[in-house]
Scaffold this active site. Structure first.
Site, mmCIF file in Angstrom:
data_model
loop_
_atom_site.group_PDB
_atom_site.id
_atom_site.type_symbol
_atom_site.label_atom_id
_atom_site.label_comp_id
_atom_site.label_asym_id
_atom_site.label_seq_id
_atom_site.Cartn_x
_atom_site.Cartn_y
_atom_site.Cartn_z
ATOM 1 N N HIS A 236 -5.765 50.658 6.688
ATOM 2 C CA HIS A 236 -7.210 50.496 6.495
ATOM 3 C C HIS A 236 -8.171 51.122 7.588
ATOM 4 O O HIS A 236 -7.570 51.001 8.600
ATOM 5 C CB HIS A 236 -7.544 49.123 6.515
ATOM 6 C CG HIS A 236 -8.837 48.730 5.645
ATOM 7 N ND1 HIS A 236 -10.101 48.668 6.379
ATOM 8 C CD2 HIS A 236 -9.343 48.592 4.117
ATOM 9 C CE1 HIS A 236 -10.833 48.336 5.632
ATOM 10 N NE2 HIS A 236 -10.657 48.314 4.492
ATOM 11 N N ASP B 56 -6.045 46.896 -2.256
ATOM 12 C CA ASP B 56 -5.795 47.651 -3.465
ATOM 13 C C ASP B 56 -4.147 47.456 -3.764
ATOM 14 O O ASP B 56 -3.585 47.724 -4.832
ATOM 15 C CB ASP B 56 -5.947 49.241 -3.420
ATOM 16 C CG ASP B 56 -7.440 49.195 -3.223
ATOM 17 O OD1 ASP B 56 -8.233 48.644 -4.107
ATOM 18 O OD2 ASP B 56 -7.883 49.846 -2.493
HETATM 19 C C1 LIG Z 1 -7.368 53.637 4.034
HETATM 20 C C2 LIG Z 1 -7.103 54.965 5.058
HETATM 21 C C3 LIG Z 1 -7.762 56.110 4.215
HETATM 22 C C4 LIG Z 1 -7.732 54.863 6.233
HETATM 23 O O1 LIG Z 1 -7.752 55.902 6.768
HETATM 24 P P1 LIG Z 1 -7.935 56.416 8.304
HETATM 25 O O2 LIG Z 1 -8.669 55.111 8.979
HETATM 26 O O3 LIG Z 1 -8.542 57.644 8.701
HETATM 27 O O4 LIG Z 1 -6.445 56.236 9.062
HETATM 28 P P2 LIG Z 1 -5.732 57.585 9.526
HETATM 29 O O5 LIG Z 1 -5.628 58.670 8.442
HETATM 30 O O6 LIG Z 1 -6.244 57.800 10.871
HETATM 31 O O7 LIG Z 1 -4.339 56.825 9.820
HETATM 32 C C5 LIG Z 1 -3.861 56.618 11.182
HETATM 33 C C6 LIG Z 1 -2.318 57.084 11.146
HETATM 34 O O8 LIG Z 1 -1.555 56.024 10.130
HETATM 35 C C7 LIG Z 1 -0.997 57.220 9.014
HETATM 36 N N1 LIG Z 1 -1.478 56.423 7.733
HETATM 37 C C8 LIG Z 1 -2.646 55.846 7.369
HETATM 38 N N2 LIG Z 1 -2.183 55.238 6.243
HETATM 39 C C9 LIG Z 1 -1.077 55.534 5.731
HETATM 40 C C10 LIG Z 1 -0.520 55.272 4.627
HETATM 41 N N3 LIG Z 1 -0.856 54.732 3.729
HETATM 42 N N4 LIG Z 1 0.735 55.810 4.317
HETATM 43 C C11 LIG Z 1 1.405 56.430 5.602
HETATM 44 N N5 LIG Z 1 0.637 56.753 6.569
HETATM 45 C C12 LIG Z 1 -0.489 56.234 6.875
HETATM 46 C C13 LIG Z 1 -1.845 58.257 9.114
HETATM 47 O O9 LIG Z 1 -1.119 59.690 8.817
HETATM 48 C C14 LIG Z 1 -2.084 58.463 10.592
HETATM 49 O O10 LIG Z 1 -0.838 58.889 11.358
HETATM 50 P P3 LIG Z 1 -0.846 59.404 12.798
HETATM 51 O O11 LIG Z 1 -1.568 58.748 13.681
HETATM 52 O O12 LIG Z 1 0.609 59.943 12.706
HETATM 53 O O13 LIG Z 1 -1.726 60.962 12.480
HETATM 54 C C15 LIG Z 1 -5.642 55.373 4.916
HETATM 55 O O14 LIG Z 1 -4.693 54.169 5.623
HETATM 56 C C16 LIG Z 1 -5.050 55.661 3.785
HETATM 57 O O15 LIG Z 1 -5.186 56.642 3.222
HETATM 58 N N6 LIG Z 1 -4.312 54.603 3.001
HETATM 59 C C17 LIG Z 1 -3.886 54.684 1.537
HETATM 60 C C18 LIG Z 1 -4.907 54.697 0.733
HETATM 61 C C19 LIG Z 1 -5.560 53.231 0.397
HETATM 62 O O16 LIG Z 1 -5.007 52.285 0.227
HETATM 63 N N7 LIG Z 1 -6.819 53.164 0.203
HETATM 64 C C20 LIG Z 1 -7.618 51.803 0.149
HETATM 65 C C21 LIG Z 1 -8.187 51.329 1.308
HETATM 66 S S1 LIG Z 1 -8.838 49.756 1.087
#
Ligand SMILES: CC(C)(COP(=O)(O)OP(=O)(O)OC[C@H]1O[C@@H](n2cnc3c(N)ncnc32)[C@H](O)[C@@H]1OP(=O)(O)O)[C@@H](O)C(=O)NCCC(=O)NCCS
Length: 427
Positions: free
Chosen positions: A305, A362
């Site tokens: 998140h 979710d």
């Molecule tokens: C929610 C979400 C979009 C947040 O994105 P964000 O704040 O931009 O987080 P980041 O993309 O910067 O992630 C930080 C790190 O964790 C990793 N990461 C984040 N969520 C991850 C996941 N669900 N599975 C695997 N790796 C994940 C990223 O690849 C990144 O790794 P790095 O530092 O080696 O590059 C992201 O966690 C995600 O895609 N989750 C899955 C989708 C989801 O459940 N969405 C509902 C949100 S309520």
């Protein structure tokens, strides 16, 4: 004396005011920066940027705290209905009995769609995604209620009740349409969530038997989604509102933003992921390995998140609600067992620990909705119904802010520098 931050740029010092919120969150106010220095800030994805001051929802992502108007989500989840919480969020007050009665009556009075809106449903192909229908039909509301365009401030309560009530009617109609089923009208003697289940599942000759546990579980799901400060869809609603667009148009834009798989669409993708694991016979470890490997293009859906770097408090409540629901309905779901195993494995894995990735709302909401017989393509629609109070309250905040300006970020241009037009036969 108010605090300031000092910024030194090219040998010149700039004093930037520090803004402190009621929960001691601190921000550097850079609104004078460009005018004074010529510099802008760059913060892609708005990871460090506060876009507004708001009084609606407080989140402490490090501690896993969520409060609506100051009240912890755990207390509201235990003691309130969704409609009470909607009143709290929109009207800034937990309603007393009289206020709740009036608010509920307003919802009932506005639950029917304009009869002509029904014909618009005919234009969608049978397999249209209900989020596309929802967004289109909410926007279509602007055509049927012209007073929306002109009397927003004086009629706000009625407009808010109309949108909150009708989003549920539109959602149920969209589902019925996608299944080729006859439309079921709302019943004035049903409460908000009962009415939604009725419109989803009753037949013209047979009302569904309403299970108390099912109504309670869905009401809780709505309540847990009711607001979540400046997430992607709420920021979208605020941005559209900042241009002085009407409430229905702004909410329709929110639905479009929510649809994406990194936002509200994740609840649908979580179930698809869990099903895939179930069908493959894998214990989930292969999926976790894939999620850790960036080149796989996969993520552990329902994990991570932008704000929570701790267990999402909504996921904690939903996990328990799933257990209670399955026990009361005397049912089980292999996907719930897989989800729990995945969670356990991920929370022990250094990749997820180092990145502070925990289950989000979710991760368990889809499992609860499956237990209620809600089809997977409706999951994000349920999220949208739940989020409506938050969108309405944020819209209202923008409209009532005397200092509100149109939201218009800047950019750093990285394209070609000046070059000149070349006639077509010389290219
Ligand atoms: C929610 C979400 C979009 C947040 O994105 P964000 O704040 O931009 O987080 P980041 O993309 O910067 O992630 C930080 C790190 O964790 C990793 N990461 C984040 N969520 C991850 C996941 N669900 N599975 C695997 N790796 C994940 C990223 O690849 C990144 O790794 P790095 O530092 O080696 O590059 C992201 O966690 C995600 O895609 N989750 C899955 C989708 C989801 O459940 N969405 C509902 C949100 S309520």
């Amino acid at each position: 004396m108010s605090k300031t931050a000092e910024l030194i740029l090219e040998g010149r010092s700039y004093q930037l005011p520090i803004v402190e919120g009621t929960e001691k969150e601190r921000a550097i106010d850079i609104s004078s920066l460009r005018g004074e220095s010529g510099y802008i800030t760059l913060d892609e994805g708005y990871v460090n940027t506060g876009s507004c001051r708001s009084q609606i929802t407080f989140i402490d992502g490090e501690k896993g705290i969520l409060r609506y108007r100051g009240i912890p989500i755990e207390e509201l989840a235990e003691k309130c209905s969704f409609v009470e919480v909607a009143h709290l969020i929109i009207m800034n007050k937990l309603p007393n009995r009289e206020e709740l009665k009036r608010f509920s009556e307003m919802l009932t009075a506005n639950e029917l769609l304009h009869e002509d809106i029904k014909y618009h449903f005919e234009g969608f192909p049978p397999n249209a995604h209900p989020m596309a229908i929802l967004s289109s039909m909410i926007n279509a509301g602007s055509c049927f209620y012209p007073e929306l365009l002109t009397e927003m401030r004086s009629q706000f309560d009625v407009q808010a009740a109309r949108l909150l009530s009708q989003v549920r009617t539109i959602a149920a109609f969209a589902y019925r349409k996608s299944r080729g089923l006859p439309i079921i009208y709302p019943k004035p003697d049903y409460r908000y969530t009962e009415n939604f289940l009725h419109m989803m599942f009753s037949l013209p000759y047979n009302d569904i038997e309403m299970k108390r546990e099912a109504v309670k579980a869905l009401d809780l799901i709505f309540l847990l989604h009711a607001d979540h400060e400046q997430n992607c869809s709420t920021s979208t609603v605020r941005m559209v509102a900042s241009a002085r667009s009407n409430l229905f148009a702004s909410a329709a834009a929110g639905v479009c933003a929510l649809w994406g798989s990194l936002h509200g669409g994740a609840n649908q993708v979580v179930i698809e992921m869990l099903k895939e694991i179930h069908e493959s016979g894998d214990d989930g470890s292969r999926f976790i390995e894939d999620a850790k490997n960036k080149s796989s293009g996969r993520r552990l859906m329902g994990f991570g998140h932008r704000v929570y770097k701790n267990y999402d408090p909504r996921a904690k409540i939903l996990k328990k609600a799933c257990d209670d629901l399955f026990a009361k309905l005397d049912r089980s779901d292999p996907l719930l067992d897989i989800a729990k195993r995945l969670e356990e494995a991920a929370l022990k894995d250094s990749y997820f620990i180092e990145r502070q990735l925990y289950p989000n709302v979710d991760f368990y909401s889809g499992i609860a909705m499956r237990a209620l017989g809600i089809p997977v393509e409706m999951f994000t629609v349920i999220f949208a119904i739940g989020r409506m109070p938050g969108w309405i309250a944020n819209y209202k905040e923008v409209m009532e802010d005397p200092n509100a300006r149109i939201s218009r970020p800047r950019q750093i241009y990285m394209g070609p520098t000046l070059n000149h037009f070349v006639p077509i036969d010389q290219r």
